[in-house]
Scaffold this active site. Structure first.
Site, PDB file in Angstrom:
ATOM      1  N   PRO A 171      31.486  26.078  -3.531  1.00 55.71           N
ATOM      2  CA  PRO A 171      31.120  26.435  -2.159  1.00 55.71           C
ATOM      3  C   PRO A 171      32.132  27.407  -1.529  1.00 55.71           C
ATOM      4  CG  PRO A 171      30.803  24.085  -2.497  1.00 55.71           C
ATOM      5  CD  PRO A 171      31.436  24.611  -3.748  1.00 55.71           C
ATOM      6  N   GLU A 195      26.948  37.027 -11.856  1.00 56.44           N
ATOM      7  CA  GLU A 195      27.849  37.417 -12.951  1.00 56.44           C
ATOM      8  C   GLU A 195      28.654  38.664 -12.572  1.00 56.44           C
ATOM      9  OE1 GLU A 195      26.714  36.667 -16.937  1.00 56.44           O
ATOM     10  OE2 GLU A 195      25.113  35.299 -16.348  1.00 56.44           O
ATOM     11  N   GLU A 247      30.148  45.256  -6.404  1.00 62.59           N
ATOM     12  CA  GLU A 247      31.486  45.588  -5.900  1.00 62.59           C
ATOM     13  C   GLU A 247      32.552  45.165  -6.913  1.00 62.59           C
ATOM     14  OE1 GLU A 247      29.042  44.063  -4.175  1.00 62.59           O
ATOM     15  OE2 GLU A 247      28.552  45.805  -2.937  1.00 62.59           O
ATOM     16  N   ILE A 254      24.481  26.732  -9.801  1.00 64.47           N
ATOM     17  CA  ILE A 254      24.578  26.544 -11.251  1.00 64.47           C
ATOM     18  C   ILE A 254      23.204  26.696 -11.908  1.00 64.47           C
ATOM     19  CG2 ILE A 254      25.384  25.053 -13.116  1.00 64.47           C
ATOM     20  CD1 ILE A 254      27.542  26.141 -11.070  1.00 64.47           C
ATOM     21  N   THR A 255      23.062  27.791 -12.660  1.00 69.41           N
ATOM     22  CA  THR A 255      21.810  28.082 -13.359  1.00 69.41           C
ATOM     23  C   THR A 255      21.563  27.029 -14.437  1.00 69.41           C
ATOM     24  OG1 THR A 255      22.159  30.430 -12.958  1.00 69.41           O
ATOM     25  CG2 THR A 255      20.552  29.854 -14.653  1.00 69.41           C
ATOM     26  N   GLY A 281       1.953  50.944  -2.894  1.00 74.29           N
ATOM     27  CA  GLY A 281       1.603  50.925  -1.482  1.00 74.29           C
ATOM     28  C   GLY A 281       1.469  49.497  -0.976  1.00 74.29           C
TER      29      GLY A 281
END
Lengths: 265, 382
Positions: B128, B363, B367, B157-158, B339
């Site tokens: 967090p 991952e 930046e 967490i994937t 469109g």
């Protein structure tokens, strides 16, 4: 047992086909080639029989045609076939189904196969002749367009289920025999990554005219009694004519057009 | 230049493509709408060998390497980025650090199950209070005899809810920021391990993203990956590889955007002609295809360098940065070409647009990638 599966490299169904400049062949540029979908059923059935028997049964994939045939053989090996034979020679070019079947029969004969499996037809030229002709050259029984195949316990006969008009037909064949495979026979597996790695290490045997024991006059264009004279594109669909107005006007106009323009009434 | 893919790569691509088109694509929309994890498909990917592509053969994998992995990842991501990220995480973030850093016992114990997909894995670094500042993590492990007692919370967490094991970075020494972090392998059933909040996301809606909570979770010291204090190094090394997988995901999504746009441009008519006859649309497609090809080559090249054991940190960052930004541009243009229709759930580009966004964030954000690249350039300033 020895099981031979016949596989062919054909244009992917989603490829856009262009007729080559010579008018009698397909321009392969930009076309994606894949294993004939019906041949996938043949490979899968061969592998399932081998897996069910759990003995020294081997599955040999055989493909005839240009160099790209190697790719479908590699796919068959990756699915689990034990060996692969690529039947290719400049002399074989331009052969009709019968001439090609003569070559394939000559190549398959010394393999002493108990069962030969192929697709019910190749989706490129849709002749559905090569496999039955191979059975004729080898003088073995055949069952075509099969949706279920069972081997007897003594492996001397096979029972094939064929879809016919209004029902199914069960045919018992003494082995060796040739069977062509129809959708519904099985669900072909995907080549697994370990399968692909094993396939990489296997050798694809090359067989040409000299190995076939045939003469140049018996094969390719020289050995064919039929030849493609010309390919035509389908005529472009003419523009659709929309008839305006309310239902009564439309119906009246439609009848007039059918009679006067389309001349079908 | 056509990157030289071998016959073997072509077969892997073919299997991945066929599986993606025939098995994943037909159910992807439903899973994404429902937010349901496609467990059966993920298991089947494992059975075909797609979860153990970086695991050597002696541990039940194929050891094929990163180039074949990105080739396969592109195909899976082309039809469903949710399934794609599950596959990428399992290969690059879970199997890879165990292969590179764990001892023989842990490798024998966990790799065969992970490589076959029998076990699913997760990688737990973010918290967090720490994302890009990964070394700022505060979850703690305190030694107690032959084990460590873990407390803390892991974020985003994937595959966390489905994972049988978790590679977790935890602080073992509060006095050292980076060298005070250790990697542990945790198992789902252990007392004190719980799955917290399931996140509702903009995209990747059928991948699982959850919070993991450790409450006096007792982990044997034998489950330390590598050695004590090596966790941050493992985390960064692992992310270098994971980045290439996410870059491949971005390429897959962009390819889907291009395919859908070409199809639409040929079918949709406006002003009495297919919209593909308008240069405004043609130029968009040309730009998409060109940048896509450039990104794909960057990804292939980073994967190749990694497979050859060459330095690849800068190239992986470049591939991830370029591919993820390219993918978002492609998704934006794909919606534009469609469109109003592109804004609707009825057309797939709506999902691609939402899915592409995360590739610029997870991952390592764009930046962070720029910082990584710049640090490689400005070596004289260290």
């Amino acid at each position: 047992m020895k099981i031979v599966v016949l596989v062919k490299s054909v244009p992917d169904t989603e490829s856009k086909i262009k007729i080559a400049a010579d008018g009698v062949s397909i321009d392969p540029a930009g076309v994606k080639f894949v294993m004939n979908p019906y041949d996938e059923f043949a490979v899968e059935e061969g592998l399932r029989i081998k897996e069910r028997l759990k003995d020294d049964t081997t599955v040999v994939a055989v493909s005839m045609g240009p160099e790209r045939g190697v790719e479908v053989l590699r796919t068959a090996l990756a699915m689990g076939a034990d060996d692969a034979i690529h039947v290719s020679d400049p002399a074989f070019e331009g052969g009709d189904a019968q001439a090609n079947a003569r070559v394939l029969a000559a190549v398959i004969k010394p393999l002493a196969a108990d069962l030969i499996l192929g697709g019910k037809q190749a989706i490129d030229f849709d002749a559905a002749q090569t496999c039955p002709a191979i059975a004729e050259y080898l003088e073995i029984p055949q069952a075509l367009i099969v949706t279920e195949l069972k081997l007897s316990d003594d492996k001397k006969t096979a029972t094939a289920r064929r879809r016919v008009e209004g029902g199914d037909e069960l045919v018992e064949l003494s082995l060796p025999a040739l069977v062509t495979c129809e959708k519904g026979l099985n669900e072909p597996r995907y080549a697994s990554l370990p399968g692909i790695m094993k396939a990489k290490k296997k050798e694809i045997k090359k067989v040409g005219l000299a190995d076939s024991g045939l003469t140049a006059e018996q094969v390719g264009a020289a050995g064919s009694k039929s030849k493609v004279v010309k390919f035509h594109n389908l005529p472009e669909r003419p523009a659709v004519k929309m008839i305006p107005g309310d239902a009564a006007t439309q119906a009246k106009e439609l009848v007039r057009l059918l009679r006067e323009e389309a001349k079908v009434l | 230049m056509q990157f030289p893919l071998t016959e073997e790569h072509r077969l892997i691509q073919e299997t991945a493509r066929n599986f993606a088109d025939n098995e994943i694509a037909p159910v992807a929309d439903r899973h994404n709408r429902e937010g349901s994890f496609p467990l059966e498909l993920v298991k089947r990917l494992g059975e075909l060998g797609f979860m153990g592509m970086l695991v050597p053969e002696q541990y039940g994998g194929t050891g094929l390497g990163n180039l074949p992995l990105v080739v396969a990842l592109e195909e899976v991501n082309r039809v469903d980025a949710s399934t794609g990220v599950t596959m990428s995480v399992q290969n690059s973030l879970v199997c890879a650090p165990i292969v590179h850093f764990a001892n023989e016992t842990l490798k024998q114990k966990y790799l065969p199950k992970l490589a076959s997909g029998a076990f699913l894995g997760a990688y737990a670094l973010s918290e967090p209070g720490s994302g890009s500042d990964a070394a700022g993590l505060v979850s703690s492990a305190v030694k107690d005899g032959d084990s460590y007692v873990l407390n803390g919370t892991k974020n985003f967490i994937t595959t966390g809810a489905e994972a049988d094991i978790v590679v977790a970075m935890v602080r073992t020494d509060p006095n050292h920021k980076t060298r005070g972090i250790t990697a542990f392998i945790l198992e789902k059933g252990w007392k004190g391990f719980s799955v917290g909040k399931k996140e509702e996301k903009l995209g990747l809606r059928s991948s699982s993203t959850v919070q993991l909570v450790f409450e006096d979770l007792r982990v044997p010291a034998a489950n330390i990956v590598g050695e004590l204090g090596l966790g941050f190094k493992i985390a960064m090394h692992t992310l270098d590889g994971g980045r290439i997988g996410i870059a491949a995901q971005a390429v897959g999504i962009a390819q889907a955007c291009l395919d859908a746009s070409v199809k639409y441009a040929e079918e949709r008519e406006a002003f009495n002609q297919p919209i593909g006859r308008f240069q405004a649309v043609q130029f968009k497609l040309a730009n998409m295809a060109t940048k896509l090809e450039a990104a794909r080559l960057l990804v292939y090249n980073a994967a190749r360098l990694k497979d050859e054991g060459q330095p690849h940190g800068k190239e992986a960052a470049m591939a991830k940065l370029f591919a993820s930004e390219m993918s978002n541009e492609a998704a934006r243009e794909a919606v534009q070409i469609h469109g109003g229709a592109g804004y609707l759930e009825d057309f797939p580009v709506e999902r691609y647009f939402r899915d592409a966004r995360i590739t610029e964030i997870y991952e390592g954000t764009s930046e962070i990638q720029r910082i990584v690249i710049a640090r490689h350039l400005l070596k004289g300033l260290r």
